[in-house]
Design an enzyme around this catalytic site. Structure first.
Site, PDB file in Angstrom:
ATOM      1  N   CYS A  97       0.756  -1.237  -0.050  1.00 44.00           N
ATOM      2  CA  CYS A  97       0.016  -0.049   0.220  1.00 44.00           C
ATOM      3  C   CYS A  97       0.843   1.152   0.111  1.00 44.00           C
ATOM      4  CB  CYS A  97      -0.971   0.100   1.364  1.00 44.00           C
ATOM      5  SG  CYS A  97      -2.058  -1.106   1.359  1.00 44.00           S
ATOM      6  N   ARG A 131       3.144   0.055  -5.282  1.00 45.09           N
ATOM      7  CA  ARG A 131       3.225  -0.590  -3.872  1.00 45.09           C
ATOM      8  C   ARG A 131       1.500  -1.224  -3.737  1.00 45.09           C
ATOM      9  NH1 ARG A 131       6.837   1.169  -0.262  1.00 45.09           N
ATOM     10  NH2 ARG A 131       5.433   0.583   1.446  1.00 45.09           N
ATOM     11  N   TRP A 190      -3.366  -2.283  -1.724  1.00 40.12           N
ATOM     12  CA  TRP A 190      -2.909  -3.838  -1.927  1.00 40.12           C
ATOM     13  C   TRP A 190      -3.797  -4.425  -1.041  1.00 40.12           C
ATOM     14  CZ3 TRP A 190      -0.669  -8.142   0.016  1.00 40.12           C
ATOM     15  CH2 TRP A 190      -0.116  -9.345  -1.154  1.00 40.12           C
ATOM     16  N   ASN A 200      -0.676   1.845   5.831  1.00 41.10           N
ATOM     17  CA  ASN A 200       0.003   0.649   5.566  1.00 41.10           C
ATOM     18  C   ASN A 200       0.371   0.092   6.636  1.00 41.10           C
ATOM     19  OD1 ASN A 200       3.302   0.538   4.161  1.00 41.10           O
ATOM     20  ND2 ASN A 200       1.851  -0.772   3.928  1.00 41.10           N
ATOM     21  N   GLY A 201       0.031  -1.536   6.572  1.00 47.47           N
ATOM     22  CA  GLY A 201       0.337  -2.193   7.316  1.00 47.47           C
ATOM     23  C   GLY A 201      -0.744  -3.340   7.965  1.00 47.47           C
ATOM     24  N   GLU A 204      16.146 -16.642 -14.327  1.00 44.14           N
ATOM     25  CA  GLU A 204      15.857 -15.148 -14.444  1.00 44.14           C
ATOM     26  C   GLU A 204      14.960 -14.875 -15.474  1.00 44.14           C
ATOM     27  OE1 GLU A 204      15.481 -12.841 -12.497  1.00 44.14           O
ATOM     28  OE2 GLU A 204      15.404 -10.942 -13.682  1.00 44.14           O
ATOM     29  N   LYS A 252      11.060 -13.566 -15.621  1.00 40.34           N
ATOM     30  CA  LYS A 252      10.853 -12.261 -16.026  1.00 40.34           C
ATOM     31  C   LYS A 252       9.645 -12.465 -17.101  1.00 40.34           C
ATOM     32  CE  LYS A 252      12.322  -9.947 -14.375  1.00 40.34           C
ATOM     33  NZ  LYS A 252      12.983  -9.207 -13.311  1.00 40.34           N
ATOM     34  N   GLU A 308       6.131 -13.328 -15.276  1.00 45.99           N
ATOM     35  CA  GLU A 308       5.624 -12.390 -14.589  1.00 45.99           C
ATOM     36  C   GLU A 308       4.953 -11.227 -15.294  1.00 45.99           C
ATOM     37  OE1 GLU A 308       7.753  -9.853 -11.580  1.00 45.99           O
ATOM     38  OE2 GLU A 308       9.419  -9.927 -12.883  1.00 45.99           O
ATOM     39  N   HIS A 314      15.743 -35.544 -17.090  1.00 48.46           N
ATOM     40  CA  HIS A 314      15.545 -36.205 -15.822  1.00 48.46           C
ATOM     41  C   HIS A 314      14.018 -36.124 -15.605  1.00 48.46           C
ATOM     42  CE1 HIS A 314      19.644 -37.605 -15.150  1.00 48.46           C
ATOM     43  NE2 HIS A 314      20.015 -36.454 -15.267  1.00 48.46           N
ATOM     44  N   LYS A 349       5.864  -3.961  -6.216  1.00 47.13           N
ATOM     45  CA  LYS A 349       7.111  -4.006  -6.371  1.00 47.13           C
ATOM     46  C   LYS A 349       7.918  -4.293  -5.101  1.00 47.13           C
ATOM     47  CE  LYS A 349      10.782  -2.207  -8.363  1.00 47.13           C
ATOM     48  NZ  LYS A 349      11.336  -3.134  -9.356  1.00 47.13           N
TER      49      LYS A 349
HETATM   50  O1  M6R Z   1      13.459  -5.752  -3.373  1.00 47.24           O
HETATM   51  P1  M6R Z   1      13.764  -7.051  -3.416  1.00 47.24           P
HETATM   52  O2  M6R Z   1      15.223  -7.146  -4.193  1.00 47.24           O
HETATM   53  O3  M6R Z   1      14.260  -7.900  -2.096  1.00 47.24           O
HETATM   54  O4  M6R Z   1      12.727  -8.028  -4.297  1.00 47.24           O
HETATM   55  C1  M6R Z   1      12.766  -9.406  -4.413  1.00 47.24           C
HETATM   56  C2  M6R Z   1      11.878  -9.918  -5.429  1.00 47.24           C
HETATM   57  O5  M6R Z   1      10.472  -9.520  -4.920  1.00 47.24           O
HETATM   58  C3  M6R Z   1      11.800  -9.313  -6.621  1.00 47.24           C
HETATM   59  O6  M6R Z   1      12.909  -9.680  -7.222  1.00 47.24           O
HETATM   60  C4  M6R Z   1      10.707  -9.899  -7.552  1.00 47.24           C
HETATM   61  O7  M6R Z   1      11.108 -11.138  -7.679  1.00 47.24           O
HETATM   62  C5  M6R Z   1      10.849  -8.953  -8.899  1.00 47.24           C
HETATM   63  N1  M6R Z   1       9.411  -8.601  -9.298  1.00 47.24           N
HETATM   64  C6  M6R Z   1      11.293  -9.746 -10.220  1.00 47.24           C
HETATM   65  O8  M6R Z   1      11.159  -9.018 -11.208  1.00 47.24           O
END
Ligand code: M6R
Length: 611
Positions: free
Chosen positions: A19, A44, A88, A114-115, A484, A488, A491, A507, A606
């Site tokens: 949030c 957020r 959120w 927020n919390g 990775e 990417k 997501e 395997h 994020k």
């Molecule tokens: O802020 P952080 O690097 O700790 O975040 C970790 C993950 O939440 C973050 O890398 C997430 O996997 C990304 N959305 C990937 O693109």
């Protein structure tokens, strides 16, 4: 000296939530400022949003919409004081009634939060039995009612008394009809004050206020602030405290899309700069130098790296680099696994990788390390973030603000920091070190080459966007890049993608290969080369289309793969950098072909401040 004492040990055995919250007090109209600031915090959370503006009375507008839609629907609210929220959802579905701000019975006290208030059920019952009427399903709504209950003419005392009854986590901004001030407080959730001339701002994070000021005060755990347009008074446990003002080097342009369609594309294109800036901070012209006292201990026998998501993948590459150059064992742990499944502490020193510095899993892991007396070095992108204040030592990557939910330039900047860290260790052979440092400085140009050739990737993306399932395969230092690349793609394009060690396909995953399952093979010119070519032939024998990622000098790959994405030639140790950038572009353009909301993928945010 550890900063542990400022890290509330109550932190996160419960849950933290995302949030974004904002506040404004000054001589300008509050409404446009609140909406603009909220739009910068949608990373957020963005399932609903709202504002409250104080004019002759408090007016609240909120709905289960994005900030842009709220902006269009809002009437003009006149007032130079207000608060806002982008949500959120945790307690109660995204809806108008559950959106913030929340009001007390009289409609004179508005709160954004927020919390999570963990004892809200009990408080709600108690308040209801005392005659308060609560209308939403949220935990937050108890806060304005508690303040109302305690209000006897002094709002500061009422907020303080209300906070005394809350359990859980919060960053709050309180607005009261007729009072020319906002009250703020934080516990286990971030909150900053933006300092202006004759005006002040409040926000969950710096990008929200950069259009107006670069002067920032970070509130500490337990702080309560009373903010007018000309003054900021902060207390902790009723005692007045001074909090230092920081100048932020990020600019307002950094958090704008400029001419790019999406933040993600802009941020991908900013990577040569992110590399230069991250290296520039620490690299002297002739000698590598990075202030990593903790890790530079010549007696260091082992090391662990803790992280989540994309940062975890950076950590896996760090393992290869550090083990290769320093010859010490490195364990890379997912913070979420470490928190719940490990009884033993992995090693005597830990590097924590977190671009946001606010990831709940990471913060919980840090608490565990702190309690065990383990030294921690945090590598983060966000000055003043919680992780940076908890760690024994913090180094900042210089990626600049990253708005898109998908991490791109922070990942590459993390790699730069890990390379520097390894190369700065006195144990590394100086000749190798100089050669690699020289090459490291060439990386911005190499990455620029990948960006300049993005048309080849656009073609592959168009092809890939037609499929539902994809495998990414890699070996050695490029196995984390396969992971990775898959992360990417899934997501932001919502295509099911799996990253796999190329040698592991036989395997199990072979059972899934057919002409409808493309495989993206990362081909590196190192000791894995021959094995990878064999893997590609095996995949082709199962009729899967193959897209290979290979360097420009590779003359063989064109005969094996259906499509080839070319990257510049670099030493194997740096190949993850150019490969990662190519796969970021592939994910981006694939998602674009599929019409996905790239910067704000569904269900994601994020900063993942929930465990
Ligand atoms: O802020 P952080 O690097 O700790 O975040 C970790 C993950 O939440 C973050 O890398 C997430 O996997 C990304 N959305 C990937 O693109």
């Amino acid at each position: 000296m550890p900063n542990g004492e400022i890290f509330s040990l109550n932190l996160i055995y419960g849950y933290l939530v995302m949030c974004g919250i904002v506040g404004y007090i000054g001589n300008r109209q509050a409404q446009p400022i609140l909406l603009n600031s909220l739009s910068k915090l949608e990373y957020r959370g963005y399932d609903s949003c709202g504002v409250a503006v104080q004019g002759s009375a408090i007016e609240v507008y909120k709905d289960a919409v994005r900030v842009q839609e709220l902006k269009q629907a809002l009437p003009r609210l006149s007032g130079r004081l207000g608060i806002g929220h982008t949500r959120w959802a945790t307690h109660g579905e995204p809806s108008q009634i559950n959106a913030h701000p929340h009001l007390d019975c009289s409609g004179k006290i508005a709160v954004v939060h927020n919390g999570v208030i963990s004892n809200f059920q009990r408080l709600r019952q108690q308040l209801t039995s005392e005659g308060h009427s609560l209308v939403s399903e949220t935990d937050t709504e108890v806060i304005p009612h508690l303040i109302e209950k305690h209000y006897q003419g002094n709002i500061e005392k009422a907020v303080e008394a209300a906070l005394g009854e809350l359990e859980g986590s919060y960053a709050i901004v309180v607005l009261v009809a007729g009072e020319p001030k906002v009250i703020v407080a934080r516990k286990d959730c971030p909150l900053i004050i933006g300092v202006g001339d004759g005006e002040n701002f409040v926000a969950s994070d710096v990008p929200a206020i950069l259009d107006y000021t670069n002067r920032v005060i970070y509130l500490e755990e337990g702080d309560i602030g009373v903010i007018t347009k000309d003054s900021i008074k902060i207390t902790r446990g009723k005692i007045r405290v001074d909090r230092q003002e920081h100048r932020i080097s990020w600019s307002r342009e950094d958090v704008q899309k400029a001419s790019y369609e999406h933040f993600m594309l802009k941020e991908i294109h900013e990577q040569p700069k992110a590399i230069r800036d991250t290296l520039g901070e620490y690299v002297l012209s002739t000698e590598p130098l990075i202030d990593l006292g903790l890790i530079l201990d010549p007696n260091l026998e082992d090391l662990s790296i803790l992280a989540c998501g994309t940062s975890y993948h950076a950590g896996l590459i760090g393992k290869y680099v550090i083990e290769e150059l320093l010859g010490i064992p490195v364990r890379v742990e997912l913070a979420s696994e470490f928190n719940h499944c490990r009884r033993t502490i992995p090693s005597t020193a830990t590097i924590v990788l977190t671009q946001s510095g606010e990831t709940a899993d990471v913060l919980t892991a840090m608490k565990k390390l702190l309690e065990a007396g383990i030294r921690t070095l945090v590598i983060t992108n966000v000055p003043g973030s919680t992780a940076s204040r908890v760690a024994d030592q913090t180094v900042y990557i210089k990626a600049g603000p990253e708005v898109s939910v998908a991490a791109t330039k922070t990942f590459i900047a993390q790699l730069m920091m890990l390379y520097q860290l390894a190369l700065s260790h006195p144990g590394v052979n100086r000749r190798i070190c100089e050669r690699l440092f020289a090459e490291l400085r060439q990386l911005p140009a190499k990455v620029q080459q990948v960006l300049d050739n993005e048309h080849q990737i656009v073609d592959c993306a168009r092809y890939l966007s037609e499929y539902d399932d994809v495998f990414f395969i890699g070996r050695g230092i490029n196995l984390p890049i396969a992971l990775e690349g898959a992360l990417k793609l899934k997501e932001i394009s919502y295509i099911h993608a799996e990253g796999y060690a190329a040698g592991e396909l036989k395997h199990g995953p072979f059972a899934l290969l057919d002409r409808d399952t493309p495989v993206i093979a990362i081909v590196a010119h190192d000791n894995t080369y021959g094995a990878m070519l064999t893997n590609i032939k095996e995949v082709k024998a199962r009729k899967s289309p193959v897209i290979a990622l290979a360097d420009e000098a590779d003359e063989v790959i064109g005969q094996l793969a259906d499509l080839v994405i070319r990257v510049p030639c670099v030493s194997s140790i740096f190949s993850p950098v150019v490969n990662a950038v190519a796969l970021q572009l592939l994910a981006y353009y694939t998602a674009r072909c599929r019409g996905c909301p790239i910067d704000f993928p569904r269900n994601l945010a994020k900063s993942v401040t929930v465990e």
